[in-house]
Write an enzyme that holds these catalytic residues in place. Structure first.
Site, short mmCIF file in Angstrom:
data_model
loop_
_atom_site.label_atom_id
_atom_site.label_comp_id
_atom_site.label_asym_id
_atom_site.label_seq_id
_atom_site.Cartn_x
_atom_site.Cartn_y
_atom_site.Cartn_z
N ARG A 231 0.87 -1.18 0.00
CA ARG A 231 0.00 0.00 0.00
C ARG A 231 0.91 1.22 0.00
NH1 ARG A 231 -5.37 1.65 0.83
NH2 ARG A 231 -5.46 3.72 1.77
N ASP B 230 1.24 3.76 2.87
CA ASP B 230 1.76 3.24 4.14
C ASP B 230 3.25 2.91 4.12
OD1 ASP B 230 -0.87 3.34 5.01
OD2 ASP B 230 -1.18 1.17 4.92
N THR B 231 3.77 2.49 2.97
CA THR B 231 5.09 1.86 3.00
C THR B 231 6.10 2.30 1.95
OG1 THR B 231 4.30 0.05 1.61
CG2 THR B 231 4.13 -0.26 4.00
N GLY C 66 1.48 6.35 -19.64
CA GLY C 66 0.85 5.68 -20.76
C GLY C 66 0.65 4.19 -20.55
N GLU D 70 -3.74 -7.37 -6.61
CA GLU D 70 -2.40 -7.88 -6.88
C GLU D 70 -2.12 -9.15 -6.07
OE1 GLU D 70 0.11 -4.56 -5.93
OE2 GLU D 70 -0.61 -3.40 -7.65
#
Length: 174
Positions: free
Chosen positions: A23, A26-27, A56, A90
């Site tokens: 994220r 956060d990181t 793009g 993901e």
């Protein structure tokens, strides 16, 4: 210890060796950036959205291709990780693709990770089901716990990098 020359100079080499799932808010300025830089120094080719994607690029297509082509995934779980559609998407692709995953539990315990339907309003029921499955799978993998208020950053980066490089070297020689 870098990657063996046969992988580093292979023309058919995938777009990335390692996909870093995290994220951003956060990181990215902490553990993720340090890990990315350390893996690059090890002659590895990590995928990090801010570094790898270009203007793009089609977001989901580029990420999907990187995940399908990588050998290892690093999932950096943080307190608000499960609030992100993209993080969960993901992770579910990594799990569905049966990629070897190194979980880092950054300021969060595995038992605290839960997909909250209310946080991901535009999700289909099927996506929520996939996301829940992926989180449960990741929680069952031995990971690296990290408490940013007391643990050592360099130790975490070294441990994560060693786990990744060990698996990549195993893939090459196996």
């Amino acid at each position: 210890m870098g990657l063996p020359a046969k992988l580093c100079h292979n023309i058919a080499r995938p777009a990335c060796d390692v996909f870093i799932n995290h994220r951003t808010a956060d990181t990215r300025r902490t553990v993720v950036r340090l890990l990315y830089d350390h893996l690059v120094q090890q002659r590895c080719k990590p995928f990090l959205d801010a570094e790898t994607m270009k203007p793009g690029d089609r977001l989901l297509d580029t990420i999907g291709k990187a995940i399908r082509g990588c050998k290892v995934g690093v999932a950096v779980f943080s307190p608000r990780y499960c609030d992100s559609y993209f993080c969960l998407h993901e992770l579910s692709l990594l799990v569905e693709s049966k990629k070897w995953i190194v979980p880092i539990f950054y300021d969060v315990k595995p038992s605290q990770l839960r997909v909250k339907e209310s946080a991901i309003l535009s999700c289909s029921h099927n996506d929520l089901k996939k996301f829940n499955f992926a989180v449960e799978e990741a929680k069952s993998i031995v990971g690296l716990p990290f408490d940013s208020s007391k643990d050592d950053w360099s130790e975490l980066v070294s441990e994560a990098s060693n786990a990744v490089m060990s698996k990549l070297n195993e893939e090459i020689s196996g």
